[in-house]
Scaffold this motif. Structure first.
Motif, short mmCIF file in Angstrom:
data_model
loop_
_atom_site.label_atom_id
_atom_site.label_comp_id
_atom_site.label_asym_id
_atom_site.label_seq_id
_atom_site.Cartn_x
_atom_site.Cartn_y
_atom_site.Cartn_z
N LEU A 20 11.93 28.35 -12.52
CA LEU A 20 12.39 27.22 -11.72
C LEU A 20 13.68 27.55 -10.98
N TRP A 21 14.64 28.15 -11.65
CA TRP A 21 15.91 28.49 -11.01
C TRP A 21 15.69 29.54 -9.92
N ARG A 22 14.95 30.57 -10.23
CA ARG A 22 14.70 31.64 -9.26
C ARG A 22 13.97 31.09 -8.04
N PHE A 62 31.75 22.19 -20.70
CA PHE A 62 31.63 23.44 -19.96
C PHE A 62 31.99 24.64 -20.84
N PHE A 63 32.72 24.44 -21.91
CA PHE A 63 33.14 25.54 -22.77
C PHE A 63 32.32 25.58 -24.06
N ASP A 64 31.21 24.88 -24.07
CA ASP A 64 30.30 24.85 -25.20
C ASP A 64 29.85 26.27 -25.52
N PRO A 65 29.91 26.69 -26.77
CA PRO A 65 29.48 28.04 -27.12
C PRO A 65 28.00 28.29 -26.79
N ARG A 66 27.25 27.21 -26.57
CA ARG A 66 25.85 27.38 -26.22
C ARG A 66 25.66 27.67 -24.73
N TRP A 67 26.77 27.80 -23.98
CA TRP A 67 26.64 28.12 -22.55
C TRP A 67 25.81 29.39 -22.37
N GLY A 68 26.09 30.39 -23.19
CA GLY A 68 25.34 31.65 -23.09
C GLY A 68 23.85 31.46 -23.33
N ILE A 69 23.51 30.60 -24.27
CA ILE A 69 22.10 30.32 -24.54
C ILE A 69 21.48 29.63 -23.33
N GLY A 70 22.19 28.64 -22.79
CA GLY A 70 21.70 27.95 -21.60
C GLY A 70 21.59 28.88 -20.41
N ARG A 71 22.58 29.73 -20.28
CA ARG A 71 22.59 30.69 -19.18
C ARG A 71 21.39 31.63 -19.26
N LEU A 127 24.68 23.46 -8.59
CA LEU A 127 23.27 23.27 -8.95
C LEU A 127 22.92 24.11 -10.18
N TYR A 128 23.35 25.35 -10.19
CA TYR A 128 23.11 26.23 -11.34
C TYR A 128 23.72 25.64 -12.61
N LEU A 155 23.61 22.99 -17.96
CA LEU A 155 23.99 21.82 -18.75
C LEU A 155 22.76 21.03 -19.19
N ASN A 156 21.75 20.96 -18.34
CA ASN A 156 20.51 20.29 -18.71
C ASN A 156 19.86 21.01 -19.89
N HIS A 157 19.87 22.34 -19.84
CA HIS A 157 19.30 23.09 -20.97
C HIS A 157 20.12 22.86 -22.23
N GLN A 158 21.44 22.82 -22.10
CA GLN A 158 22.29 22.55 -23.27
C GLN A 158 21.96 21.18 -23.87
#
Length: 188
Positions: A22-24, A5-14, A171-172, A177-180
């Motif tokens: 799909l999310w929208r 959850f603290f992966d620096p790639r969170w921002g990229i995934g976000r 869900l979000y 995490l799936n994108h990560q």
């Protein structure tokens, strides 16, 4: 290595999730379907999640569509009365929902620093947003001379909103995490 959850790639995934249709569309579909379950969609929850996870214009458009579908269901299927008071309540709920989206989309710096920052900002927005939305409804109730909510009713409404917010954020998080995980596989 597991997902973090603290992966620096969170921002990229976000950012990838924010840009994804799909999310929208998932938010809009779930929000619209919730009108079948409840007479009043948990608009604060959908507004808060849309505001913290989508770009501002997309968030406003998404929750406006959820609100509109709820109004159509209400007047067409639930036999809401076509009265000035019912219309005023509907407009008040819609404006309150947009106010929550605008608050949520302010995105303070700490909310950009990973999963925990977004979760904390969601909590803040839920508290403030619920206060904004319910205050506007209570104001209209007082203005038109209808009784207000009791503390018990407000607490039940808030708990329902909170459960929805937690479920939607879960869900979000799965989307991010799936994108990560996809990114991690691509970088190998």
């Amino acid at each position: 290595m597991g997902l973090n959850f603290f992966d620096p790639r969170w921002g990229i995934g976000r950012e990838a999730v924010a840009a994804s249709r799909l999310w929208r569309y998932s938010l809009i579909a779930i929000g619209s379907a919730s009108s079948l379950i409840y007479p009043h969609v948990p608009l604060v929850s959908f507004a808060a999640l849309a505001g913290i996870t989508l770009r501002r214009k997309q968030a406003v458009a998404s929750v406006a569509l959820i609100w509109f579908v709820n109004q159509v269901y209400g007047f067409a299927l639930r036999d809401y009365p076509l009265s000035p008071i019912a219309l005023l309540w509907g407009v008040t709920m819609g404006l309150g929902t947009v106010a929550v989206v605008l608050l949520a989309s302010m995105q303070p710096k700490f909310s950009d620093r990973g999963w925990l920052g977004q979760a904390v900002w969601l909590g803040v927005v839920m508290l403030l947003g619920f206060g904004i939305a319910q205050s506007s409804i209570l104001f209209v109730n007082q203005w038109v001379g209808i009784h207000g909510f009791t503390a018990d009713v407000l607490l039940r409404l808030f708990m329902r909103e909170l459960v929805w917010a937690i479920a939607l954020f879960t869900l979000y998080t799965a989307f991010v995490l799936n994108h990560q995980r996809s990114l991690r596989h691509t970088l190998r």
